[in-house]
Design an enzyme around this catalytic site. Structure first.
Site, short mmCIF file in Angstrom:
data_model
loop_
_atom_site.label_atom_id
_atom_site.label_comp_id
_atom_site.label_asym_id
_atom_site.label_seq_id
_atom_site.Cartn_x
_atom_site.Cartn_y
_atom_site.Cartn_z
N GLY A 194 -11.79 -5.51 0.94
CA GLY A 194 -13.28 -5.16 1.16
C GLY A 194 -13.73 -4.48 -0.02
N GLY A 239 -6.96 -9.03 -0.23
CA GLY A 239 -7.19 -9.94 0.95
C GLY A 239 -6.26 -11.02 0.58
N LYS A 260 -16.55 -18.46 2.86
CA LYS A 260 -17.93 -18.49 3.25
C LYS A 260 -18.40 -17.85 1.89
CE LYS A 260 -17.75 -17.73 7.82
NZ LYS A 260 -18.26 -16.81 8.98
N ARG A 305 0.87 -1.21 0.03
CA ARG A 305 -0.03 -0.16 0.01
C ARG A 305 0.88 1.23 0.01
NH1 ARG A 305 -4.87 -1.90 3.78
NH2 ARG A 305 -6.19 -2.74 2.12
N1 LIG Z 1 -11.88 -25.48 2.58
C1 LIG Z 1 -11.63 -24.76 3.17
N2 LIG Z 1 -12.14 -24.91 4.42
C2 LIG Z 1 -11.94 -24.02 5.54
N3 LIG Z 1 -11.55 -22.77 5.32
C3 LIG Z 1 -11.00 -22.38 4.05
C4 LIG Z 1 -11.16 -23.39 3.15
N4 LIG Z 1 -10.65 -22.94 1.86
C5 LIG Z 1 -10.06 -21.59 2.36
N5 LIG Z 1 -10.36 -21.32 3.58
C6 LIG Z 1 -10.26 -20.11 4.22
O1 LIG Z 1 -10.65 -18.86 3.59
C7 LIG Z 1 -10.03 -17.87 4.27
C8 LIG Z 1 -10.14 -16.77 3.39
O2 LIG Z 1 -11.17 -16.62 3.13
P1 LIG Z 1 -11.90 -14.87 2.63
O3 LIG Z 1 -11.62 -14.19 3.71
O4 LIG Z 1 -13.33 -15.12 2.14
O5 LIG Z 1 -10.84 -14.67 1.46
P2 LIG Z 1 -10.47 -13.26 0.85
O6 LIG Z 1 -9.88 -12.60 1.90
O7 LIG Z 1 -9.40 -13.63 -0.31
O8 LIG Z 1 -11.54 -12.42 0.56
C9 LIG Z 1 -8.44 -18.41 4.64
O9 LIG Z 1 -8.51 -18.05 5.84
C10 LIG Z 1 -8.57 -19.73 4.06
O10 LIG Z 1 -7.95 -20.66 4.89
O1 LIG Z 2 -7.53 -2.95 5.21
C1 LIG Z 2 -8.65 -2.60 4.91
O2 LIG Z 2 -9.58 -3.28 4.51
P1 LIG Z 2 -9.17 -4.93 3.79
O3 LIG Z 2 -8.48 -5.55 4.82
O4 LIG Z 2 -10.47 -5.47 3.42
O5 LIG Z 2 -8.51 -4.70 2.57
C2 LIG Z 2 -8.73 -1.15 4.82
O6 LIG Z 2 -7.83 -0.45 5.38
C3 LIG Z 2 -9.93 -0.64 5.42
O7 LIG Z 2 -10.13 -0.97 6.75
P2 LIG Z 2 -11.41 -1.32 7.79
O8 LIG Z 2 -12.00 -2.64 7.16
O9 LIG Z 2 -10.91 -1.08 9.07
O10 LIG Z 2 -12.37 -0.41 7.31
#
Ligand SMILES: Nc1ncnc2c1ncn2[C@@H]1O[C@H](COP(=O)(O)OP(=O)(O)O)[C@@H](O)[C@H]1O
Ligand SMILES: O=C(OP(=O)(O)O)[C@H](O)COP(=O)(O)O
Length: 393
Positions: free
Chosen positions: A373, A350, A197, A36
């Site tokens: 997000g 993410g 999820k 970032r």
């Molecule tokens: N089959 C699975 N069972 C449980 N958790 C899983 C599985 N596949 C992926 N995950 C978990 O999903 C998480 C990420 O999910 P998410 O937050 O939705 O993704 P992103 O941050 O890319 O949007 C990771 O911590 C990963 O370990």
């Molecule tokens: O790290 C952030 O979000 P992200 O982890 O979804 O990329 C942004 O800085 C937003 O932070 P926030 O979800 O506390 O508003």
């Protein structure tokens, strides 16, 4: 983009309030991922070259309206200073007499950094008094905080009501890359959606079904879709209350002639543990008591063929529990394929961005979003308040 950008305004001698997303991971006082910060440099450098007087602002973490010294932006100011070879003056607080005085004293090409804007409760409440306070420091507002563009806060949206507001280069680039990929793509367009999820990504799936040629679903969320097909998923993560929705989404895909690909086989484990015994099984043969933690070898090959023939791929969410080495193969396999591909590869922020970084393949992607997000909300087709608030072109 139908919004004004940095290039549309005269910057010389102007005080510019620049909202960045410097919400970076810090461990033992050291920044562990600078993506970032690096993403913010083109805007900072342009402002310096054009002799602006720069006031940087950001949040760090979630201090919830209280001063938390461990969430001070001092460490970020120091790092930027090193990267640009110029002092970044650290303000002692977010707003107040001392800060106003520092801003007034800035000379052309000088930079200061406000303290963490979330030290004040008014930031997240989008309090107009605070927004006015920010605006009173400057002549122009530049928003370059893509990662926070989905938040309507005082320093991302409120301030734009009071002074001219333009987009920085990072926001401009993010909107261009993500926007072209889903709204004007080179086809075939393939979206790969994974992660934990279904409930987090319903909006993304619903929006992308309207646009893609193929939708690949992997990771934990695939289990709910497989359960919707009537498969027994053992101890796998399944959202029971989303099974009906998964059925509806599969139907939608059929009606719209969009191929929804689910893993045909899975890497299953006896326990949620890197050292657990594992086996690869067809998706309809998950043994009782076992859990799916990654896609299987056949699924990886099938997904790979589709990815290789795509002209554009948008990826959000890992294919398995990639934090554990033994369940990371599916996710790293996708990263490798995208790195080798000649097509356009767009990685949402993410965990998928983290996986690409971990695999050392970041340079090989067309674009990795700096917002988790924010990129998700963009892919859902939602308007981002931090962009919406900017002055129209
Ligand atoms: N089959 C699975 N069972 C449980 N958790 C899983 C599985 N596949 C992926 N995950 C978990 O999903 C998480 C990420 O999910 P998410 O937050 O939705 O993704 P992103 O941050 O890319 O949007 C990771 O911590 C990963 O370990
Ligand atoms: O790290 C952030 O979000 P992200 O982890 O979804 O990329 C942004 O800085 C937003 O932070 P926030 O979800 O506390 O508003």
């Amino acid at each position: 983009m139908n919004k004004l950008t940095l290039k549309d305004v005269n910057l010389e001698g102007k005080k510019v309030f620049v909202r960045m997303d410097f919400n970076v991971p810090i461990k033992d006082g050291k920044i562990t991922d600078e993506t970032r910060i690096k993403g913010a440099l083109p805007t900072i450098k342009y402002l310096l070259e054009h002799k602006a007087r720069i006031i940087l602002a950001s949040h760090l973490g979630r201090p919830k309206g209280e001063v938390k010294p461990e969430l001070s932006l001092q460490v970020v100011a120091n790092r930027i200073s090193e990267l640009i070879g110029k002092e970044v003056q650290m303000a002692p607080e977010v707003v107040g007499d001392k800060v106003s005085e520092m801003a007034r004293s800035l000379q052309n090409g000088e930079i200061m950094m406000l303290e963490n804007v979330r030290f004040l409760p008014g930031e997240e409440k989008n309090d107009d008094k605070l927004a006015k306070g920010f605006a009173s420091l400057a002549d122009i507002f530049v928003n370059d905080a893509f990662g926070t563009a989905h938040r309507a806060h005082a320093s991302t949206a409120g301030i734009a009501k009071h002074i001219q507001a333009v987009a920085g280069f990072l926001i401009e680039k993010e909107l261009k890359m993500l926007g072209e990929a889903v709204n004007n793509p080179k086809r075939p367009l393939v979206a790969i959606i994974g992660g934990a999820k279904v409930s987090d990504k319903i909006g993304v799936i619903e929006n992308l079904i309207e646009k893609v040629d193929t939708l690949i679903i992997g990771g934990g969320m695939a289990n709910t879709f497989l359960a919707a097909k009537g498969f027994e998923m053992g101890e796998s993560l399944v959202e029971k209350d989303k099974i009906e929705l998964a059925k509806t989404l599969i139907e939608q895909g059929i009606n719209k002639n969009v191929e929804i690909m689910l893993p045909s086989d899975l890497l299953v484990a006896e326990k949620f543990d890197n050292d657990s015994p594992t086996q690869v099984v067809p998706s309809n043969q998950v043994p009782k008591g076992w859990m799916a933690l990654d896609i299987g070898t056949k699924a990886a090959k099938e997904f790979g063929e589709v990815i290789q023939s795509a002209k554009t791929v948008v990826w959000n969410g890992p294919m398995g529990v990639f934090e554990m080495n033994n369940f990371a193969k599916g996710t790293f396999g996708i990263a490798e394929l995208l790195a080798q591909s000649n097509g356009i590869s767009i990685v949402g922020g993410g965990d998928s961005a983290a996986a690409v970084e971990k695999a050392g393949l970041a340079e090989k992607m067309t674009h990795i979003s700096t917002g988790g997000g924010a990129s998700l909300e963009f892919l859902e087709g939602k308007t981002l308040p931090g962009v919406e608030a900017l002055s129209d072109n």
